[in-house]
Design a protein around this motif. Structure first.
Motif, PDB file in Angstrom:
ATOM      1  N   ILE A 233      -6.557   1.920  65.959  1.00  0.00           N
ATOM      2  CA  ILE A 233      -7.350   3.162  65.995  1.00  0.00           C
ATOM      3  C   ILE A 233      -6.638   4.139  66.925  1.00  0.00           C
ATOM      4  N   LEU A 234      -5.937   5.096  66.343  1.00  0.00           N
ATOM      5  CA  LEU A 234      -5.144   6.037  67.131  1.00  0.00           C
ATOM      6  C   LEU A 234      -6.014   7.083  67.816  1.00  0.00           C
ATOM      7  N   GLY A 235      -7.145   7.430  67.221  1.00  0.00           N
ATOM      8  CA  GLY A 235      -7.999   8.434  67.835  1.00  0.00           C
ATOM      9  C   GLY A 235      -9.380   8.465  67.210  1.00  0.00           C
ATOM     10  N   VAL A 236     -10.354   8.936  67.985  1.00  0.00           N
ATOM     11  CA  VAL A 236     -11.707   9.150  67.487  1.00  0.00           C
ATOM     12  C   VAL A 236     -12.163  10.531  67.940  1.00  0.00           C
ATOM     13  N   SER A 237     -13.077  11.103  67.189  1.00  0.00           N
ATOM     14  CA  SER A 237     -13.620  12.410  67.555  1.00  0.00           C
ATOM     15  C   SER A 237     -14.710  12.253  68.599  1.00  0.00           C
ATOM     16  N   ALA A 238     -15.108  13.365  69.164  1.00  0.00           N
ATOM     17  CA  ALA A 238     -16.290  13.358  70.027  1.00  0.00           C
ATOM     18  C   ALA A 238     -17.525  13.074  69.159  1.00  0.00           C
ATOM     19  N   PRO A 239     -18.626  12.605  69.741  1.00  0.00           N
ATOM     20  CA  PRO A 239     -19.818  12.286  68.948  1.00  0.00           C
ATOM     21  C   PRO A 239     -20.358  13.501  68.194  1.00  0.00           C
ATOM     22  N   VAL A 240     -20.777  13.272  66.959  1.00  0.00           N
ATOM     23  CA  VAL A 240     -21.401  14.300  66.122  1.00  0.00           C
ATOM     24  C   VAL A 240     -22.807  13.800  65.771  1.00  0.00           C
ATOM     25  N   SER A 241     -23.820  14.562  66.105  1.00  0.00           N
ATOM     26  CA  SER A 241     -25.207  14.099  65.954  1.00  0.00           C
ATOM     27  C   SER A 241     -25.574  13.849  64.491  1.00  0.00           C
ATOM     28  N   ARG A 269     -28.422   9.055  49.723  1.00  0.00           N
ATOM     29  CA  ARG A 269     -27.091   9.553  49.382  1.00  0.00           C
ATOM     30  C   ARG A 269     -26.946  11.038  49.758  1.00  0.00           C
ATOM     31  N   SER A 270     -27.970  11.822  49.468  1.00  0.00           N
ATOM     32  CA  SER A 270     -27.895  13.249  49.807  1.00  0.00           C
ATOM     33  C   SER A 270     -27.848  13.454  51.318  1.00  0.00           C
ATOM     34  N   CYS A 271     -28.566  12.609  52.056  1.00  0.00           N
ATOM     35  CA  CYS A 271     -28.527  12.679  53.524  1.00  0.00           C
ATOM     36  C   CYS A 271     -27.137  12.316  54.037  1.00  0.00           C
ATOM     37  N   ALA A 272     -26.538  11.287  53.438  1.00  0.00           N
ATOM     38  CA  ALA A 272     -25.191  10.876  53.827  1.00  0.00           C
ATOM     39  C   ALA A 272     -24.171  11.975  53.525  1.00  0.00           C
ATOM     40  N   GLU A 273     -24.325  12.635  52.370  1.00  0.00           N
ATOM     41  CA  GLU A 273     -23.401  13.711  51.999  1.00  0.00           C
ATOM     42  C   GLU A 273     -23.452  14.856  53.005  1.00  0.00           C
ATOM     43  N   LYS A 274     -24.665  15.195  53.439  1.00  0.00           N
ATOM     44  CA  LYS A 274     -24.813  16.272  54.415  1.00  0.00           C
ATOM     45  C   LYS A 274     -24.164  15.898  55.743  1.00  0.00           C
ATOM     46  N   ASN A 275     -24.352  14.657  56.171  1.00  0.00           N
ATOM     47  CA  ASN A 275     -23.754  14.210  57.440  1.00  0.00           C
ATOM     48  C   ASN A 275     -22.230  14.093  57.333  1.00  0.00           C
ATOM     49  N   ILE A 276     -21.725  13.693  56.177  1.00  0.00           N
ATOM     50  CA  ILE A 276     -20.281  13.600  55.984  1.00  0.00           C
ATOM     51  C   ILE A 276     -19.635  14.975  56.086  1.00  0.00           C
ATOM     52  N   ILE A 281     -16.246  18.644  59.460  1.00  0.00           N
ATOM     53  CA  ILE A 281     -15.947  19.883  60.184  1.00  0.00           C
ATOM     54  C   ILE A 281     -15.812  19.630  61.680  1.00  0.00           C
ATOM     55  N   ASN A 282     -16.748  18.862  62.242  1.00  0.00           N
ATOM     56  CA  ASN A 282     -16.773  18.660  63.704  1.00  0.00           C
ATOM     57  C   ASN A 282     -16.039  17.406  64.160  1.00  0.00           C
ATOM     58  N   GLY A 283     -15.646  16.563  63.211  1.00  0.00           N
ATOM     59  CA  GLY A 283     -14.935  15.330  63.558  1.00  0.00           C
ATOM     60  C   GLY A 283     -13.535  15.292  62.993  1.00  0.00           C
ATOM     61  N   ASP A 284     -13.415  15.221  61.658  1.00  0.00           N
ATOM     62  CA  ASP A 284     -12.101  15.135  61.012  1.00  0.00           C
ATOM     63  C   ASP A 284     -11.179  16.274  61.421  1.00  0.00           C
ATOM     64  N   HIS A 285     -11.716  17.508  61.346  1.00  0.00           N
ATOM     65  CA  HIS A 285     -10.883  18.683  61.582  1.00  0.00           C
ATOM     66  C   HIS A 285     -10.471  18.835  63.043  1.00  0.00           C
ATOM     67  N   VAL A 286     -11.073  18.035  63.913  1.00  0.00           N
ATOM     68  CA  VAL A 286     -10.698  18.050  65.337  1.00  0.00           C
ATOM     69  C   VAL A 286      -9.708  16.936  65.641  1.00  0.00           C
ATOM     70  N   VAL A 287     -10.061  15.716  65.281  1.00  0.00           N
ATOM     71  CA  VAL A 287      -9.253  14.573  65.693  1.00  0.00           C
ATOM     72  C   VAL A 287      -8.011  14.384  64.834  1.00  0.00           C
ATOM     73  N   PHE A 288      -8.098  14.655  63.533  1.00  0.00           N
ATOM     74  CA  PHE A 288      -6.976  14.368  62.638  1.00  0.00           C
ATOM     75  C   PHE A 288      -5.717  15.170  62.988  1.00  0.00           C
ATOM     76  N   PRO A 289      -5.796  16.500  63.111  1.00  0.00           N
ATOM     77  CA  PRO A 289      -4.579  17.240  63.454  1.00  0.00           C
ATOM     78  C   PRO A 289      -4.011  16.878  64.826  1.00  0.00           C
TER      79      PRO A 289
END
Length: 522
Positions: A233-241, A269-276, A281-289
Motif C-alpha cells: 500500500i503505497l498511499g492512502v487518502s485522508a478520511p472521506v465521510s 447500490r445507489s448509496c454506494a455509487e454516490k459515496n464512490i 473526488i476527495n480521495g482518488d484525485h488527491v492520493v493517486f497523483p
C-alpha cells in the motif's frame, strides 16, 4: 556517490586536525594534493547529478476503462512544469464506451486499444469472467497482446486509472492501481475492504464505517487465489465521510440480504455509487497523483525483508505501512509496528568488525564481478602502498578499472596501524630475501614509527620514507608485491563466492516465502 562525501569529510577533519596540532600549519604540497582531490570529488558529484537528474521524467502508460477522471488528473499533473513523469500512451480495453480517445485528443497523447470483449468473442467466448480454464487462458493471451502494444512505448511503469480487467501486466513492468477502499484495515490477516467494483464501498457502509479512504497499491500478479488488491500500500487518502443517503445501516443490510441476481438496482447500490463518486473526488484525485509523482521520483522501495520504505523530505528512508496524503498533498507516514525483540547477546568488537565487512560486501547493489574487483584492488593497494597514502591511490584507481569504490576503500584496511606491526616486518623480511639485501631489524622498526607517526605531515612521511635508503624501500615494495600476488586473487575469488552464495540463499528464502504464501492462500 555517497562514498565521495565520506572521503570529503575525512579530508576536512584531517585538515582541521593538521591546523590544530601543527605549529607550522599545512605545507604547500599538502594543500595542492587535497585541492586536486576536492576538484575531482566536485566534478564526480556534478556528473552523477547530471546523469541521475530528476528533470528527466519517467514515461508511464495510463490504462483506463471508463470515464477516465483519474486519468485526467494524472495528465493534468504531467503537463505541469517540472513534473517527474510524462504520459507516453493511454491504453483502453473499451475503446467504444470509454473516454480514452477524447482524453487522448485533449492532451495530445497517443491512444492504443484492444477491446477485451471482442477479443473473447473472436475466440468463442461471450463472457469475460475468469470462471473457467479457457477464459483464464484467454485472459493471459489478451494480457500478452496488451504488453506487446505498451512495450513499444518503452514505459517505466503503468498506472491503472479505473482499469477494470484483471491482468498480469505487472509481471512485465511495475503497475500502480487506485482502489476505493482502505486496504490498511485487516481481519485475520486479510484485507477487509479488498475486492472489485462496488464491493469494498458497500462492505464499509454495512460495517458502519464513518469514513472511507482511497488506497494506491503496487499491483501484484493475479493468480485467482484471493490475491486481488494484495500489493504494498503505497498511499492512502485522508478520511472521506460516509453518506447513508437518508437510510440506516440496518435498512441497507436488509436490502443486501434480500438481493437476487445481479445487476443490482437498489438503494444500497445507489448509496454506494454516490459515496464512490465522492471518494473519487476527495480521495482518488488527491492520493493517486501524489503517489504516482513520488513513485516516479524513486521515493518508494522495499527492503530485503519485503517491508515498504518511503524516502521523506529529508532524504532519509523510513519503514512504513503506508503513507497518508492529506487534501493539500502533504504526506504523513504510517509506521510499521515493530515487535519487541529479545535482547541480543553482545559480540566482541572483532566479530562486529568482520560482520560489518561481510555486510558491506554482499549487500552492495552491483554485479559480483564489480564488487569482487573493487575489493581485490583495495587489497592489492593495501599490500603494496604505505598506509598513509592508500586511499588517495585506491579510490581513483577504482574509477579507472570501473570497480567497487567502497571495496577499493575498505579493502585497504588489511594494513592499519595495529595490523602493520605484524605484517610489515614479515613483508620487509621477505622483500629483503628477494633482493638479497642486508637490512637490520632496527630499520624495520623505524619504518613502522614513520608510518604510524601522528606528528609527521603527509609530505614529511614521504621524505622520511625516501631517506630510509633504497635497499629498505626496495625490500618494502618487493615484499608487498609478493604479498599482493597472494592476497589479491584470494580476495577476488573469496568476495565473489560470498556475494554469489548470499544472493542464492536470499533467492531461495524468498522463493520459500512465496510458496508458503501460495499454500496459505489455497
Amino acid at each position: 556517490m555517497k562514498y565521495f562525501k565520506v572521503f570529503v569529510n575525512i579530508r576536512s577533519y584531517f585538515l582541521y586536525w593538521r591546523l590544530k596540532n601543527s605549529a607550522s600549519g599545512i605545507t604547500v604540497k599538502e594543500w595542492f594534493v587535497f585541492l586536486i582531490f576536492y576538484i575531482q570529488d566536485l566534478v564526480a558529484v556534478m556528473v552523477d547529478r547530471f546523469y541521475h537528474a530528476t528533470d528527466v521524467p519517467a514515461k508511464i502508460a495510463v490504462c483506463m476503462s471508463g470515464s477516465g477522471s483519474n486519468a485526467e488528473v494524472l495528465l493534468e499533473q504531467a503537463m505541469r512544469t517540472g513534473s517527474p513523469y510524462q504520459v507516453a500512451v493511454i491504453f483502453t480495453d473499451a475503446p467504444e464506451s470509454s473516454r480514452a480517445i477524447e482524453i487522448g485528443e485533449k492532451f495530445s497523447v497517443p491512444v492504443e486499444s484492444l477491446d477485451i470483449r471482442k477479443f473473447y468473442a473472436e475466440h468463442g467466448e461471450n463472457d469475460i469472467k475468469l470462471d473457467s480454464d479457457i477464459r483464464r487462458k484467454l485472459r493471459d493471451m489478451w494480457s500478452e497482446k496488451v504488453w506487446e502494444i505498451i512495450a513499444g512505448y518503452k514505459c517505466d511503469f503503468a498506472v491503472f486509472a479505473g482499469f477494470v480487467p484483471l491482468t498480469n501486466l505487472a509481471e512485465k513492468l511495475p503497475c500502480l492501481n487506485v482502489h476505493p477502499g482502505d486496504l490498511t484495515v485487516e481481519k485475520d490477516g486479510r484485507r477487509t475492504y479488498a475486492g472489485l467494483h462496488y464491493k469494498p464501498v458497500e462492505q464499509a457502509i454495512l460495517d458502519g464505517c464513518e469514513n472511507l479512504r482511497s488506497s494506491v497499491i503496487s499491483v501484484q500478479s493475479f493468480t485467482g487465489k484471493n490475491d486481488v488488491d494484495q500489493g504494498p500500500i503505497l498511499g492512502v487518502s485522508a478520511p472521506v465521510s460516509v453518506e447513508l443517503c437518508g437510510h440506516t445501516v440496518s435498512e441497507l443490510q436488509t436490502v443486501k440480504d434480500n438481493r437476487g441476481k445481479p445487476p443490482y438496482k437498489d438503494i444500497l447500490r445507489s448509496c454506494a455509487e454516490k459515496n464512490i463518486e465522492k471518494l473519487k473526488i476527495n480521495g482518488d484525485h488527491v492520493v493517486f497523483p501524489q503517489v504516482v509523482k513520488d513513485f516516479a521520483l524513486g521515493n518508494y522501495r522495499e527492503d530485503k525483508d519485503g517491508i515498504l520504505e518511503y524516502r521523506n523530505s529529508d532524504g532519509a528512508w523510513q519503514k512504513v505501512k503506508t503513507v497518508e496524503f492529506s487534501a493539500d498533498g502533504v504526506p504523513q507516514v504510517v509506521t510499521v509496528e515493530k515487535p519487541v525483540a529479545p535482547a541480543k547477546k553482545k559480540r566482541c568488537r572483532l566479530y562486529r568488525f568482520f560482520k560489518l565487512m561481510y555486510t558491506k560486501i554482499v549487500r552492495e547493489n552491483a554485479t559480483p564481478n564489480y564488487i569482487a574487483s573493487g575489493w581485490a584492488l583495495g587489497m592489492c593497494v593495501g599490500c603494496v602502498i604505505p598506509i598513509f597514502c592508500q586511499l588517495i591511490i585506491s579510490v581513483p584507481l577504482s574509477f579507472v578499472f570501473r570497480c567497487s569504490k567502497i571495496g577499493a576503500a575498505l579493502g585497504t584496511f588489511i594494513t592499519t596501524p595495529p595490523t602493520a606491526i605484524f605484517i610489515y616486518p614479515i613483508q620487509i623480511w621477505v622483500g629483503n630475501k628477494l633482493i638479497n639485501g642486508n637490512i637490520s631489524s632496527d630499520s624495520a622498526r623505524y619504518l613502522l614509527e614513520v608510518f604510524n607517526s601522528e606528528t609527521l605531515s603527509f609530505s614529511e612521511k614521504w621524505a622520511a620514507f625516501a631517506d630510509l635508503g633504497g635497499e629498505l624501500v626496495a625490500a618494502f615494495f618487493a615484499g608487498g608485491i609478493v604479498w599482493a600476488a597472494i592476497m589479491t586473487p584470494l580476495t577476488y575469488f573469496g568476495v565473489r563466492y560470498l556475494v554469489v552464495r548470499y544472493r542464492k540463499l536470499r533467492q531461495a528464502m524468498l522463493e520459500a516465502k512465496r510458496k508458503k504464501k501460495a499454500v496459505l492462500n489455497d
